[in-house]
Write a protein that holds these residues in place. Structure first.
Motif, PDB file in Angstrom:
ATOM      1  N   UNK A   1     175.759  88.703  51.893  1.00 26.40           N
ATOM      2  CA  UNK A   1     175.021  89.111  52.329  1.00 26.40           C
ATOM      3  C   UNK A   1     173.268  89.233  52.540  1.00 26.40           C
ATOM      4  N   UNK A   2     172.884  89.421  54.256  1.00 26.25           N
ATOM      5  CA  UNK A   2     171.788  89.904  54.594  1.00 26.25           C
ATOM      6  C   UNK A   2     170.353  90.766  54.466  1.00 26.25           C
ATOM      7  N   UNK A   3     169.329  90.865  53.789  1.00 24.66           N
ATOM      8  CA  UNK A   3     168.917  92.309  54.661  1.00 24.66           C
ATOM      9  C   UNK A   3     167.421  91.690  55.404  1.00 24.66           C
ATOM     10  N   UNK A   4     166.965  92.452  54.966  1.00 27.68           N
ATOM     11  CA  UNK A   4     165.645  92.749  55.924  1.00 27.68           C
ATOM     12  C   UNK A   4     164.568  91.945  55.508  1.00 27.68           C
ATOM     13  N   UNK A   5     164.699  91.797  54.189  1.00 30.06           N
ATOM     14  CA  UNK A   5     163.736  91.153  53.595  1.00 30.06           C
ATOM     15  C   UNK A   5     163.625  89.668  53.144  1.00 30.06           C
ATOM     16  N   UNK A   6     164.771  89.058  53.893  1.00 27.90           N
ATOM     17  CA  UNK A   6     165.044  87.739  53.671  1.00 27.90           C
ATOM     18  C   UNK A   6     166.952  87.229  52.870  1.00 27.90           C
ATOM     19  N   UNK A   7     166.530  86.098  52.994  1.00 28.27           N
ATOM     20  CA  UNK A   7     168.155  85.671  51.966  1.00 28.27           C
ATOM     21  C   UNK A   7     167.010  85.450  50.937  1.00 28.27           C
ATOM     22  N   UNK A   8     167.926  85.886  49.943  1.00 29.26           N
ATOM     23  CA  UNK A   8     168.114  85.904  48.577  1.00 29.26           C
ATOM     24  C   UNK A   8     168.886  85.393  47.669  1.00 29.26           C
ATOM     25  N   UNK A   9     169.718  84.672  47.384  1.00 23.68           N
ATOM     26  CA  UNK A   9     171.461  84.708  46.227  1.00 23.68           C
ATOM     27  C   UNK A   9     171.088  84.183  45.148  1.00 23.68           C
ATOM     28  N   UNK A  10     170.884  85.144  44.255  1.00 25.64           N
ATOM     29  CA  UNK A  10     170.778  84.542  42.999  1.00 25.64           C
ATOM     30  C   UNK A  10     171.712  84.076  42.143  1.00 25.64           C
ATOM     31  N   UNK A  11     173.068  84.236  42.707  1.00 28.84           N
ATOM     32  CA  UNK A  11     173.557  83.604  42.156  1.00 28.84           C
ATOM     33  C   UNK A  11     173.411  81.863  42.668  1.00 28.84           C
ATOM     34  N   UNK A  12     173.801  81.438  43.488  1.00 30.91           N
ATOM     35  CA  UNK A  12     173.553  79.995  44.100  1.00 30.91           C
ATOM     36  C   UNK A  12     171.834  79.713  44.522  1.00 30.91           C
ATOM     37  N   UNK A  13     171.430  80.580  44.517  1.00 28.46           N
ATOM     38  CA  UNK A  13     170.090  79.625  45.045  1.00 28.46           C
ATOM     39  C   UNK A  13     169.155  79.484  43.871  1.00 28.46           C
ATOM     40  N   UNK A  14     168.817  78.417  43.771  1.00 29.89           N
ATOM     41  CA  UNK A  14     168.059  77.859  42.217  1.00 29.89           C
ATOM     42  C   UNK A  14     166.955  76.415  43.010  1.00 29.89           C
TER      43      UNK A  14
END
Length: 190
Positions: A1-14
């Motif tokens: 999922x990508x939104x106009x605020x940028x990319x952040x994947x709380x499940x995978x981003x550390x």
């Protein structure tokens, strides 16, 4: 999922840091709009390239939509790239693990890793998760993204900019990552 605020994947981003202030310096605080415009994207990544994006502008993807809109596209792209000698790998998303999706993959792909033989939450083994999503996000010109339409155009341009060297390196590191993950008993590699 990508939104106009940028990319952040709380499940995978550390973010690995000694303390909170170091996290903040590395981008730990992310501001998001309350009701942001977003799209879901899907793509194939292999050592030879990146497929065109499959873009879902509205709604989420359940197993029926995955089978109808994604899997035939993946089959066509991968057959074109590799002929009949390739293996399909997917992550543990619910549409991927659904019995009907698993059945479709088993009947149509020359080879695929089914849900019972793929570790859950295996982002360290998926080139998309451990490398390519970041490359894609870095290639997007976020200052030009102001709407869903400009987001889609920016993501399409960014996908074309992912270097073949990065793709090859990411895919070639798979066996090493598999070995390292087994040494860590399935824990994150970091």
């Amino acid at each position: 999922m990508i939104d106009i605020d940028g990319v952040y994947n709380s499940q995978n981003d550390r973010i690995w840091a000694v303390n909170r202030s170091e996290v903040d310096i590395k981008g730990g605080i992310q501001q998001k709009r309350k009701f942001t415009q977003k799209v879901m994207i899907w793509l194939v990544v292999c050592s030879k390239g990146v497929s065109p994006l499959v873009i879902f502008e509205n709604g989420t993807v359940d197993h029926d939509r995955y089978i109808k809109e994604v899997l035939p596209f993946a089959l066509k792209f991968d057959n074109k790239m590799f002929g009949n000698n390739w293996t399909f790998q997917q992550d543990g998303a619910m549409p991927h693990n659904h019995a009907k999706s698993q059945e479709w993959c088993g009947k149509n792909f020359p080879s695929f890793i089914d849900k019972d033989h793929w570790p859950p939450n295996s982002h360290d083994l998926n080139p998309l998760d451990h490398c390519i999503w970041n490359e894609l996000a870095q290639a997007v010109k976020w200052n030009a993204v102001t709407s869903k339409e400009t987001l889609i155009m920016a993501v399409k341009r960014a996908a074309k900019k992912i270097s073949k060297d990065i793709l090859l390196e990411s895919c070639l590191s798979w066996t090493n990552r598999l070995y390292r993950l087994s040494q860590h008993k399935g824990d994150y590699l970091g």
